[in-house]
Design a protein around this motif. Structure first.
Motif, PDB file in Angstrom:
ATOM      1  N   ALA A   1       4.809   2.905   6.571  1.00 28.69           N
ATOM      2  CA  ALA A   1       5.059   4.239   7.125  1.00 28.69           C
ATOM      3  C   ALA A   1       4.576   5.291   6.136  1.00 28.69           C
ATOM      4  N   CYS A   2       3.338   5.744   6.318  1.00 29.29           N
ATOM      5  CA  CYS A   2       2.787   6.778   5.438  1.00 29.29           C
ATOM      6  C   CYS A   2       1.640   7.469   6.161  1.00 29.29           C
ATOM      7  N   HIS A   3       1.598   8.810   6.098  1.00 31.43           N
ATOM      8  CA  HIS A   3       0.538   9.552   6.801  1.00 31.43           C
ATOM      9  C   HIS A   3      -0.848   9.267   6.237  1.00 31.43           C
ATOM     10  N   LEU A   4      -0.908   8.889   4.970  1.00 33.65           N
ATOM     11  CA  LEU A   4      -2.221   8.766   4.331  1.00 33.65           C
ATOM     12  C   LEU A   4      -2.847   7.390   4.456  1.00 33.65           C
ATOM     13  N   LEU A   5      -2.140   6.450   5.080  1.00 32.03           N
ATOM     14  CA  LEU A   5      -2.687   5.087   5.158  1.00 32.03           C
ATOM     15  C   LEU A   5      -3.375   4.865   6.491  1.00 32.03           C
TER      16      LEU A   5
ATOM     17  N   LYS B   1       7.614  13.257  10.079  1.00 33.26           N
ATOM     18  CA  LYS B   1       8.129  11.954   9.655  1.00 33.26           C
ATOM     19  C   LYS B   1       7.100  10.863  10.014  1.00 33.26           C
ATOM     20  N   PRO B   2       6.655  10.062   9.043  1.00 33.73           N
ATOM     21  CA  PRO B   2       5.705   8.992   9.394  1.00 33.73           C
ATOM     22  C   PRO B   2       6.429   7.793  10.012  1.00 33.73           C
ATOM     23  N   GLY B   3       5.866   7.192  11.045  1.00 34.05           N
ATOM     24  CA  GLY B   3       6.464   5.998  11.659  1.00 34.05           C
ATOM     25  C   GLY B   3       5.831   4.748  11.057  1.00 34.05           C
TER      26      GLY B   3
ATOM     27  N   THR C   1       0.797  -1.223   0.000  1.00 31.79           N
ATOM     28  CA  THR C   1       0.000   0.000   0.000  1.00 31.79           C
ATOM     29  C   THR C   1       0.834   1.279   0.000  1.00 31.79           C
ATOM     30  N   HIS C   2       2.068   1.213   0.468  1.00 32.00           N
ATOM     31  CA  HIS C   2       2.873   2.438   0.536  1.00 32.00           C
ATOM     32  C   HIS C   2       3.084   2.990  -0.874  1.00 32.00           C
ATOM     33  N   PRO C   3       2.981   4.302  -1.063  1.00 32.93           N
ATOM     34  CA  PRO C   3       3.129   4.852  -2.421  1.00 32.93           C
ATOM     35  C   PRO C   3       4.429   4.420  -3.106  1.00 32.93           C
ATOM     36  N   TYR C   4       5.522   4.259  -2.340  1.00 33.20           N
ATOM     37  CA  TYR C   4       6.779   3.829  -2.974  1.00 33.20           C
ATOM     38  C   TYR C   4       6.695   2.357  -3.399  1.00 33.20           C
TER      39      TYR C   4
ATOM     40  N   GLY D   1      10.762  15.397   7.097  1.00 32.61           N
ATOM     41  CA  GLY D   1       9.440  14.779   7.021  1.00 32.61           C
ATOM     42  C   GLY D   1       9.552  13.394   6.438  1.00 32.61           C
ATOM     43  N   CYS D   2       8.645  13.049   5.538  1.00 33.76           N
ATOM     44  CA  CYS D   2       8.736  11.753   4.855  1.00 33.76           C
ATOM     45  C   CYS D   2       9.816  11.862   3.775  1.00 33.76           C
ATOM     46  N   ARG D   3      10.791  10.955   3.819  1.00 36.99           N
ATOM     47  CA  ARG D   3      11.921  11.052   2.878  1.00 36.99           C
ATOM     48  C   ARG D   3      11.491  10.872   1.423  1.00 36.99           C
ATOM     49  N   PHE D   4      10.337  10.292   1.229  1.00 35.86           N
ATOM     50  CA  PHE D   4       9.870  10.041  -0.139  1.00 35.86           C
ATOM     51  C   PHE D   4       9.099  11.245  -0.700  1.00 35.86           C
ATOM     52  N   HIS D   5       8.846  12.291   0.125  1.00 35.75           N
ATOM     53  CA  HIS D   5       7.894  13.321  -0.313  1.00 35.75           C
ATOM     54  C   HIS D   5       8.270  14.035  -1.625  1.00 35.75           C
ATOM     55  N   PRO D   6       9.590  14.281  -1.916  1.00 36.66           N
ATOM     56  CA  PRO D   6       9.858  15.005  -3.170  1.00 36.66           C
ATOM     57  C   PRO D   6       9.459  14.215  -4.427  1.00 36.66           C
ATOM     58  N   ARG D   7       9.269  12.894  -4.272  1.00 31.89           N
ATOM     59  CA  ARG D   7       8.954  12.073  -5.447  1.00 31.89           C
ATOM     60  C   ARG D   7       7.587  11.405  -5.333  1.00 31.89           C
ATOM     61  N   CYS D   8       6.886  11.663  -4.240  1.00 29.38           N
ATOM     62  CA  CYS D   8       5.642  10.916  -3.999  1.00 29.38           C
ATOM     63  C   CYS D   8       4.465  11.552  -4.734  1.00 29.38           C
ATOM     64  N   PRO D   9       3.721  10.771  -5.502  1.00 31.48           N
ATOM     65  CA  PRO D   9       2.579  11.338  -6.220  1.00 31.48           C
ATOM     66  C   PRO D   9       1.444  11.770  -5.296  1.00 31.48           C
ATOM     67  N   ARG D  10       1.461  11.310  -4.027  1.00 35.63           N
ATOM     68  CA  ARG D  10       0.354  11.623  -3.121  1.00 35.63           C
ATOM     69  C   ARG D  10       0.753  12.591  -2.006  1.00 35.63           C
ATOM     70  N   ALA D  11       1.966  13.177  -2.109  1.00 36.56           N
ATOM     71  CA  ALA D  11       2.477  14.002  -1.003  1.00 36.56           C
ATOM     72  C   ALA D  11       1.552  15.182  -0.681  1.00 36.56           C
ATOM     73  N   GLU D  12       1.422  15.470   0.628  1.00 32.15           N
ATOM     74  CA  GLU D  12       0.651  16.624   1.100  1.00 32.15           C
ATOM     75  C   GLU D  12       1.580  17.500   1.942  1.00 32.15           C
TER      76      GLU D  12
ATOM     77  N   ARG E   1       1.694  18.107   5.096  1.00 27.52           N
ATOM     78  CA  ARG E   1       2.147  17.434   6.321  1.00 27.52           C
ATOM     79  C   ARG E   1       3.370  16.534   6.065  1.00 27.52           C
ATOM     80  N   CYS E   2       3.408  15.936   4.866  1.00 25.62           N
ATOM     81  CA  CYS E   2       4.490  14.992   4.529  1.00 25.62           C
ATOM     82  C   CYS E   2       5.840  15.690   4.482  1.00 25.62           C
ATOM     83  N   ARG E   3       5.852  16.992   4.217  1.00 17.77           N
ATOM     84  CA  ARG E   3       7.119  17.733   4.116  1.00 17.77           C
ATOM     85  C   ARG E   3       7.694  18.046   5.494  1.00 17.77           C
TER      86      ARG E   3
HETATM   87  S1  SF4 Z   1       3.809  10.149   4.020  1.00  5.29           S
HETATM   88 FE1  SF4 Z   1       3.203  11.489   2.347  1.00  5.29          FE
HETATM   89  S2  SF4 Z   1       5.018  11.674   1.038  1.00  5.29           S
HETATM   90 FE2  SF4 Z   1       5.318   9.922   2.391  1.00  5.29          FE
HETATM   91  S3  SF4 Z   1       4.631   8.192   1.214  1.00  5.29           S
HETATM   92 FE3  SF4 Z   1       2.888   8.869   2.439  1.00  5.29          FE
HETATM   93  S4  SF4 Z   1       1.784  10.301   1.106  1.00  5.29           S
HETATM   94 FE4  SF4 Z   1       3.809  10.013   0.199  1.00  5.29          FE
END
Ligand code: SF4
Ligand SMILES: Nc1ncnc2c1ncn2[C@@H]1O[C@H](COP(=O)(O)OP(=O)(O)OP(=O)(O)O)[C@@H](O)[C@H]1O
Ligand SMILES: [Mg+2]
Length: 320
Positions: free
Chosen positions: A316-320, A303-305, A245-248, A285-296, A298-300
Motif C-alpha cells: 500500500a503505497c502511492h509511489l509503487l 490513503k493508499p490501498g 518494496t514499501h518504504p516502511y 492519508g498514508c499513516r506512515f507519511h510523517p516518518r516516510c523518507p519518500r512522502a509527497e 498526495r501522501c498527506r
Molecule cells: S504512500 Fe507516500 S508516505 Fe506512504 S509509504 Fe508511500 S511514499 Fe511513503
C-alpha cells in the motif's frame, strides 16, 4: 481453500485522555486488516511496538470481540459465534505468549497444566494422562518432567510445556506471540527449530508475531508488515530482503543487525526515524507519511490501498 480468512477487521478501544481528563479517546488498534492463512502455512507478522500485532492475534482466536469486519474459519463466519458454539470453535485455535513464567500456574505440576484444556473438554483421566506423556515426548521433554513444578524447569523447558499445552486439543492454528523473545539467546534457536518441526509434522498453521524480521523470515512462508493498525505490505518470506518494496518495510529491513567485520557482535543500522504516531489520532492519508523518507503532497491527503504486484505480493503505497 483458506483455513482462516479475515476481511476488513477493526478493533477500536476507548480510553480516557488522562487521569484528570474524562474525555474519551478512540484507539485505532486494528483498522481494516484483511489476509488469509492456508492450512500448513506460516504467516509472519512484524511491526513496531504498539502497531496492533497482539490485538490482531487476540481477535482471530476470538479472545476479544471485534469492532468490525469478518473472520472466516474453514469458510464459516465465526466473529458472531457465542456460547457453546464459540467454545467448540475455539478448540481449533491456541495462542502462545512470550512470558514463560507468568503463563504457567506456579502452584501446579506440569501434568495438570498440560491436561487442563483436555479436562475442560471433559476428556477421561487415562486419555489425558497418556496424551500428556505423548506431548512431553513430542516437545522434547522427559516423562519425569510431568511431576515437576514450573520453577524446577528452565525458561526453554517452560516454553516447551507451553507448546505441549497449546497442542493438547490438536488445534489447526497457533498464534505465536513473540514466543522466543523472553528466552536466552542461546536457546531461542532450539525452541524455534522445535516449533518449525512440529508445524511441518502436524501440518499446523501459525500466525507468528515478532519484532524480529530476520527470525520471522526464517520460519514464515509469507510475511505481513503492520504499521499503526494496518497491513502495509504482505509478501513471500523467501527473498523478502530484496523484494520488500514499501518504504516502511525497507526501513525494517535496513534496521536488521548486520555483521561488522571490524567489531565483535553486530551493528544495528538506523531504525525508522521519529516516534510512532498516536493510534488514538492516526495521521490522515498514508499513516506512515510523517516518518516516510519518500512522502509527497498526495501522501498527506490520500490513503493508499493494498495493491497486487505479483501473485502473493501486495503493498500500500502511492509511489509503487
Ligand atoms: S504512500 Fe507516500 S508516505 Fe506512504 S509509504 Fe508511500 S511514499 Fe511513503
Ligand atoms: N485493552 C486495551 N485497551 C486500550 N488500548 C489497548 C488495549 N490493548 C491494546 N491497546 C492499544 O492498542 C494498540 C495496539 O496494541 P498491541 O498490544 O496490539 O500492539 P503490539 O503490536 O502487540 O505491540 P508490542 O510489540 O509492544 O507487543 C496500542 O496502542 C495499545 O496501547
Ligand atoms: Mg504485542
Amino acid at each position: 481453500m483458506s483455513l482462516l480468512e479475515v476481511k476488513d477487521l477493526v478493533k477500536h478501544y476507548t480510553r480516557r485522555k488522562s487521569l484528570t481528563n474524562n474525555l474519551k479517546l478512540i484507539v485505532h488498534a486494528v483498522d481494516g486488516v484483511s489476509f488469509s492463512i492456508a492450512k500448513g502455512e506460516v504467516l509472519g507478522l512484524v511491526g513496531e511496538s504498539g502497531c496492533g500485532k497482539s490485538t490482531l492475534g487476540r481477535l482471530i482466536t476470538r479472545l476479544e470481540e471485534t469492532t468490525g469486519g469478518e473472520i472466516y474459519f474453514r469458510e464459516e463466519e465465526i466473529s458472531s459465534l457465542r456460547g457453546s458454539k464459540l467454545r467448540l470453535m475455539r478448540r481449533n485455535f491456541q495462542i502462545m505468549f512470550q512470558d514463560t513464567s507468568s503463563s504457567l500456574n506456579p502452584r501446579w505440576k506440569i501434568s495438570p497444566i498440560i491436561e487442563e484444556p483436555m479436562l475442560n473438554f471433559g476428556m477421561a483421566e487415562s486419555f489425558r494422562h497418556n496424551k500428556c506423556l505423548e506431548l512431553l515426548d513430542l516437545v522434547g521433554l522427559d516423562k519425569s518432567d510431568a511431576e515437576k513444578y514450573p520453577h524446577e524447569l528452565s525458561g526453554g523447558q517452560r516454553q516447551r510445556v507451553n507448546i505441549a499445552r497449546a497442542l493438547a486439543l490438536e488445534p489447526a492454528l497457533l498464534v505465536c506471540d513473540e514466543p522466543v523473545s523472553s528466552l536466552d539467546v542461546s536457546i531461542r534457536a532450539q525452541v524455534l527449530k522445535l516449533m518449525q518441526r512440529l508445524q511441518q509434522k502436524l501440518l499446523l498453521s501459525y500466525l507468528f508475531i515478532s519484532h524480529d524480521l530476520a527470525a520471522v523470515s526464517n520460519i514464515a512462508d509469507r510475511v505481513a508488515v503492520m504499521y499503526l493498525g494496518q497491513i502495509v505490505e504482505i509478501l513471500p518470506a523467501a527473498g523478502l530482503e530484496k523484494a520488500g518494496t514499501h518504504p516502511y518495510t525497507r526501513v525494517l529491513i535496513e534496521s536488521v543487525p548486520v555483521p561488522d567485520p571490524h567489531r565483535a557482535g553486530a551493528l544495528l543500522r538506523p531504525a525508522v526515524r521519529g516516534e510512532p504516531p498516536d493510534p488514538s489520532n492516526p495521521p490522515p492519508g498514508c499513516r506512515f507519511h510523517p516518518r516516510c523518507p519518500r512522502a509527497e503532497e498526495r501522501c498527506r491527503i490520500e490513503k493508499p490501498g493494498l495493491r497486487k504486484f505479483e501473485s502473493q505480493h501486495y503493498a500500500a503505497c502511492h509511489l509503487l
